[in-house]
Scaffold this motif. Structure first.
Motif, PDB file in Angstrom:
ATOM      1  N   LEU A 124       1.350   7.402  -6.446  1.00 60.58           N
ATOM      2  CA  LEU A 124       0.325   8.449  -6.567  1.00 60.58           C
ATOM      3  C   LEU A 124       0.896   9.816  -6.213  1.00 60.58           C
ATOM      4  O   LEU A 124       0.614  10.814  -6.894  1.00 60.58           O
ATOM      5  CB  LEU A 124      -0.863   8.117  -5.666  1.00 60.58           C
ATOM      6  N   LEU A 125       1.708   9.876  -5.145  1.00 64.40           N
ATOM      7  CA  LEU A 125       2.305  11.147  -4.753  1.00 64.40           C
ATOM      8  C   LEU A 125       3.255  11.648  -5.842  1.00 64.40           C
ATOM      9  O   LEU A 125       3.243  12.840  -6.190  1.00 64.40           O
ATOM     10  CB  LEU A 125       3.062  10.983  -3.434  1.00 64.40           C
ATOM     11  N   GLY A 148       8.274   4.265  -5.598  1.00 66.44           N
ATOM     12  CA  GLY A 148       7.094   3.401  -5.579  1.00 66.44           C
ATOM     13  C   GLY A 148       7.272   2.165  -6.434  1.00 66.44           C
ATOM     14  O   GLY A 148       6.885   1.053  -6.045  1.00 66.44           O
ATOM     15  N   GLY A 171       0.817  -1.210   0.000  1.00 67.82           N
ATOM     16  CA  GLY A 171       0.000   0.000   0.000  1.00 67.82           C
ATOM     17  C   GLY A 171       0.848   1.256   0.000  1.00 67.82           C
ATOM     18  O   GLY A 171       0.528   2.244  -0.679  1.00 67.82           O
ATOM     19  N   LEU A 172       1.962   1.212   0.737  1.00 69.86           N
ATOM     20  CA  LEU A 172       2.867   2.357   0.779  1.00 69.86           C
ATOM     21  C   LEU A 172       3.485   2.624  -0.588  1.00 69.86           C
ATOM     22  O   LEU A 172       3.649   3.787  -0.990  1.00 69.86           O
ATOM     23  CB  LEU A 172       3.964   2.098   1.815  1.00 69.86           C
ATOM     24  N   SER A 173       3.802   1.551  -1.318  1.00 76.06           N
ATOM     25  CA  SER A 173       4.378   1.735  -2.660  1.00 76.06           C
ATOM     26  C   SER A 173       3.386   2.421  -3.587  1.00 76.06           C
ATOM     27  O   SER A 173       3.757   3.299  -4.378  1.00 76.06           O
ATOM     28  CB  SER A 173       4.796   0.383  -3.234  1.00 76.06           C
ATOM     29  N   SER A 174       2.110   2.062  -3.487  1.00 73.07           N
ATOM     30  CA  SER A 174       1.088   2.726  -4.299  1.00 73.07           C
ATOM     31  C   SER A 174       0.954   4.196  -3.925  1.00 73.07           C
ATOM     32  O   SER A 174       0.740   5.051  -4.795  1.00 73.07           O
ATOM     33  CB  SER A 174      -0.255   2.013  -4.140  1.00 73.07           C
ATOM     34  N   CYS A 175       1.113   4.486  -2.634  1.00 72.79           N
ATOM     35  CA  CYS A 175       1.054   5.887  -2.190  1.00 72.79           C
ATOM     36  C   CYS A 175       2.204   6.700  -2.782  1.00 72.79           C
ATOM     37  O   CYS A 175       2.014   7.852  -3.201  1.00 72.79           O
ATOM     38  CB  CYS A 175       1.103   5.958  -0.663  1.00 72.79           C
TER      39      CYS A 175
END
Length: 392
Positions: free
Chosen positions: A15-16, A61, A8-12
């Motif tokens: 997106l960022l 990411g 989930g952190l990688s997807s964040c």
């Protein structure tokens, strides 16, 4: 839970990075980024490190997604916990798409946009320091080579060991990407092709070995008490102990693939590593080239441990006693005359690995083994792809 948080952190991060890229450039289109970075007087109205920072966050990411160090910590647990057939998909398909995307990203964004001025004194002398988000790939390559090698030595579970092996391979692939020349991109494409077929082969071999174990039992209680044996029959390295005496041909296919991972000539893995190291050395990356050679030698330790288990010990598995006395007899009838024309006897020796699996293993193993005789087609394919990329 930790793995879900990591993914989930990688997807964040992705997106960022996308949001920052759009906010700083007004586009997420590769062609638009290429135009912006080639504007000669860019520094007069825009600070180029804004986009550079956006691409850095963006790439982190994707480094998570391909389990490149130091963002690798989720990978060994996931490899070990999921069924082997799913591990094959995660180790190959998921990484290929992201690595090809990073190749496109580098080809469109490497260049003038990464120049950043130092301080006012150096500005007066028009001296510049080269700073690029691609440096993150180079650092990740360095960490991947070290971590994938050092931590792999301590592993006794086969899929965790292959996870660290994958991290080490990602180090070579990212090194080829970071160099970013025609020779290194050709090496990148070739390494990616051989990495894909070699990993596919070793995971299919593990599946085939697991299928063959259904006729056997082991006196080792640790083997018999393994969880999820239906989805991952081979989980420990010592389960392969003495397998050469059970299936010599499958053992030889396994050892050929492992020697290719190590980089033993004249197997395909040797030429892939040689191309990457040659491209890096030609462009002045001497330290990381020497480190890559050293880690390849050290990494051979845990690969050779698998070979030792397969060839230098007697097997712990024995035929299931139920199958020893299990014989099925049948007759062959002529339907026209309804007369017996033959007889059949079936026992455990008639149980073999099905044809599609044996064909795939045979073809890939022969490609790995005989690459030196069929190298022209592979190298020409890589050359054509690189020239098409740079011409467009």
């Amino acid at each position: 839970m930790v793995n879900l948080i990591a993914l989930g952190l990688s997807s964040c991060f992705i997106l960022l990075g996308s949001a920052l890229l759009y906010a700083n450039s007004g586009t997420t289109n590769f062609d638009g980024l290429y135009i912006i970075k080639n504007i000669n007087d860019l520094d007069s109205w825009y600070k180029p490190y804004y986009i550079n920072f956006s691409l850095l966050v963006f790439s982190i990411g994707f480094l998570f997604k391909i389990s490149a160090a130091p963002f690798h910590f989720w990978s060994p647990d996931v490899y070990d916990a999921i069924p082997t057939i799913v591990t094959t998909f995660v180790a190959i398909i998921a990484k290929i798409s992201i690595l090809i995307f990073l190749l496109d990203l580098i080809s469109y964004t490497a260049g003038g946009i990464v120049d950043i001025q130092q301080d006012e004194v150096l500005e007066q002398d028009n001296n510049r320091q080269i700073f690029s988000w691609i440096i993150a790939l180079l650092l990740s390559s360095l960490f991947s080579l070290i971590i994938g090698t050092v931590l792999g030595i301590t592993q006794f579970r086969i899929k965790r060991l292959l996870a660290y092996s994958t991290i080490s391979h990602i180090g070579f692939i990212l090194l080829a990407l970071s160099v970013n020349t025609i020779e290194s991109i050709q090496a990148f494409i070739f390494y990616l092709m051989q990495y894909s077929i070699s990993n596919l082969n070793i995971f299919i071999i593990l599946l085939a070995i697991g299928y063959s174990f259904y006729c056997y039992i082991s006196n080792n209680k640790e083997h018999e008490e393994l969880l999820d044996k239906n989805n991952s029959p081979v989980q420990l390295v010592n389960q392969l102990r003495g397998y050469f005496y059970i299936n010599p041909m499958l053992s030889l296919a396994l050892v050929i693939t492992i020697f290719s991972f190590i980089g033993v000539p004249p197997l395909v893995g040797f030429f892939a590593k040689q191309m990457v190291l040659s491209a890096a050395l030609d462009n002045g990356y001497i330290f990381i080239t020497l480190l890559a050679i050293l880690t390849s030698v050290i990494g051979g330790v845990y690969y050779l441990n698998i070979i030792k288990e397969v060839f230098f010990y007697l097997p712990e598995h024995i035929i299931n006693p139920i199958l020893n006395n299990f014989n099925l007899k049948g007759s062959v009838l002529d339907l026209r005359s309804n007369q017996k024309i033959g007889s059949l006897t079936f026992n455990y020796k008639n149980i073999v690995i099905n044809s599609p699996i044996t064909v795939i293993i045979s073809i890939i193993t022969l490609i790995v083994l005989l690459f030196i005789f069929i190298n022209r087609e592979w190298l020409n394919m890589g050359t054509i792809l690189v020239h098409n990329l740079y011409e467009t």
